[in-house]
Design an enzyme around this catalytic site. Structure first.
Site, mmCIF file in Angstrom:
data_model
loop_
_atom_site.group_PDB
_atom_site.id
_atom_site.type_symbol
_atom_site.label_atom_id
_atom_site.label_comp_id
_atom_site.label_asym_id
_atom_site.label_seq_id
_atom_site.Cartn_x
_atom_site.Cartn_y
_atom_site.Cartn_z
ATOM 1 N N LYS A 25 0.825 -1.226 0.000
ATOM 2 C CA LYS A 25 0.000 0.000 0.000
ATOM 3 C C LYS A 25 0.852 1.266 0.000
ATOM 4 C CE LYS A 25 -1.081 -0.395 4.894
ATOM 5 N NZ LYS A 25 -0.175 0.504 5.582
ATOM 6 N N ARG B 274 -7.488 2.724 11.272
ATOM 7 C CA ARG B 274 -7.134 1.327 11.517
ATOM 8 C C ARG B 274 -8.152 0.607 12.395
ATOM 9 N NH1 ARG B 274 -1.533 1.285 9.931
ATOM 10 N NH2 ARG B 274 -0.241 -0.167 10.980
ATOM 11 N N ARG C 264 11.893 -7.403 3.653
ATOM 12 C CA ARG C 264 12.091 -5.993 3.312
ATOM 13 C C ARG C 264 13.166 -5.330 4.179
ATOM 14 N NH1 ARG C 264 6.210 -3.167 4.589
ATOM 15 N NH2 ARG C 264 6.334 -3.379 6.838
ATOM 16 N N ARG D 122 13.122 -2.814 9.493
ATOM 17 C CA ARG D 122 12.357 -2.026 10.448
ATOM 18 C C ARG D 122 12.307 -2.812 11.743
ATOM 19 N NH1 ARG D 122 6.788 -0.124 7.757
ATOM 20 N NH2 ARG D 122 6.066 -0.873 9.764
ATOM 21 N N ARG E 286 0.531 -7.665 14.109
ATOM 22 C CA ARG E 286 -0.098 -6.663 13.246
ATOM 23 C C ARG E 286 -1.157 -7.286 12.344
ATOM 24 N NH1 ARG E 286 5.318 -4.394 12.090
ATOM 25 N NH2 ARG E 286 5.047 -4.904 9.910
HETATM 26 P P1 AMP Z 1 2.792 1.144 9.523
HETATM 27 O O1 AMP Z 1 3.966 1.862 8.964
HETATM 28 O O2 AMP Z 1 1.498 1.562 8.895
HETATM 29 O O3 AMP Z 1 2.994 -0.330 9.538
HETATM 30 O O4 AMP Z 1 2.678 1.593 11.074
HETATM 31 C C1 AMP Z 1 3.691 1.292 12.002
HETATM 32 C C2 AMP Z 1 3.162 1.313 13.415
HETATM 33 O O5 AMP Z 1 2.645 2.638 13.737
HETATM 34 C C3 AMP Z 1 1.982 0.383 13.687
HETATM 35 O O6 AMP Z 1 2.387 -0.950 13.949
HETATM 36 C C4 AMP Z 1 1.362 1.060 14.913
HETATM 37 O O7 AMP Z 1 2.133 0.825 16.074
HETATM 38 C C5 AMP Z 1 1.495 2.540 14.572
HETATM 39 N N1 AMP Z 1 0.323 3.027 13.808
HETATM 40 C C6 AMP Z 1 0.317 3.465 12.508
HETATM 41 N N2 AMP Z 1 -0.920 3.859 12.130
HETATM 42 C C7 AMP Z 1 -1.720 3.661 13.216
HETATM 43 C C8 AMP Z 1 -3.109 3.852 13.466
HETATM 44 N N3 AMP Z 1 -3.943 4.362 12.531
HETATM 45 N N4 AMP Z 1 -3.592 3.523 14.693
HETATM 46 C C9 AMP Z 1 -2.778 3.046 15.657
HETATM 47 N N5 AMP Z 1 -1.464 2.822 15.492
HETATM 48 C C10 AMP Z 1 -0.923 3.130 14.281
#
Ligand code: AMP
Length: 218
Positions: free
Chosen positions: A14, A89, A123, A156, A167
């Site tokens: 995405k 989310r 990744r 990461r 996740r």
């Molecule tokens: P991502 O890069 O989208 O995988 O986000 C990395 C981390 O940021 C996630 O595993 C959450 O800990 C936090 N995070 C990102 N977006 C949200 C959201 N909308 N609600 C809650 N936590 C978030």
């Protein structure tokens, strides 16, 4: 103006698709995960509050997320629109968002569990310039070294098998209701995320009635 939300499990591509759309249609790409990572790397107060949660792959509280998204959107630098990546989310975030903003469509990228796990574990990104790599799809010429700046490639912190599983579970439990909320408003377009990057991009554009991509993402 185009206002989109892009959804899909981690590793669904995405972020990649959002970046291409943002570049070609002058949209501001707002990745909530990137905003958190920036705050963590720059040792801000907010970064300190969310550091552990993000490292464990758990969801940050709705209150903090609302604050960071609200603050970002209030910059109003999105004359041609925005694409929100990683938000909303859960159902509460979707409801809060829809109270203040309307959107044109939700792009849902669908990829099966096993494929996502494999992709995420392979990744890497450059610790110096931030360029993304994938040990299967976009391998560096010299192992662990960025082709562009020579920086070291790292994973990461939350790309461990345990954090990914957490996740993915979160996604199925909490993010599915978001899709249901948007589906009621008939806003969702679903694309098959197992196709190539360009094919996924083309099918998003077809479904959103946007002009086709002239050449591939490279
Ligand atoms: P991502 O890069 O989208 O995988 O986000 C990395 C981390 O940021 C996630 O595993 C959450 O800990 C936090 N995070 C990102 N977006 C949200 C959201 N909308 N609600 C809650 N936590 C978030």
């Amino acid at each position: 103006m185009n206002k989109y939300v892009i959804m899909g499990v981690q590793g669904s591509g995405k972020g990649t698709q959002a970046k291409i759309l943002a570049k070609d249609f002058d949209l501001v790409h707002i990745s909530v995960g990137d905003l958190f990572r920036w705050n963590i790397q720059n040792h801000t107060k907010l970064g300190a509050r969310v550091k552990r949660t993000v490292a464990a792959g758990e969801l940050v509280t709705d209150e903090v997320v609302a604050e960071i998204v609200g603050r970002r959107l209030s910059q109003h630098d999105w004359n041609y629109g925005f694409i929100l990546d990683g938000f909303p989310r859960n159902g509460a975030q979707a409801e809060f968002f829809l109270e203040s903003y309307d959107i044109d469509a939700v792009i849902n990228i669908d990829v099966p569990y096993e494929i996502v796990m494999h992709r995420v574990l392979s990744r890497r990104y450059c610790s110096r310039c931030g360029l993304d790599y994938n040990l299967f799809l976009h391998r560096p010429e010299v192992a662990n070294t960025c082709d562009v700046c020579g920086g070291e490639l790292v994973s990461r912190q939350d790309d461990t098998e345990e954090a990914i599983r957490s996740r993915l579970d979160d996604f199925h439990e909490k993010t599915r209701p978001v899709l249901d909320i948007f589906a009621r408003k008939e806003l969702i377009v679903t694309v098959d995320g197992t196709q190539s990057i360009d094919e996924v991009q083309q099918s998003i554009r077809q479904q959103l009635h946007l002009p086709a991509q002239e050449s591939g993402h490279n």
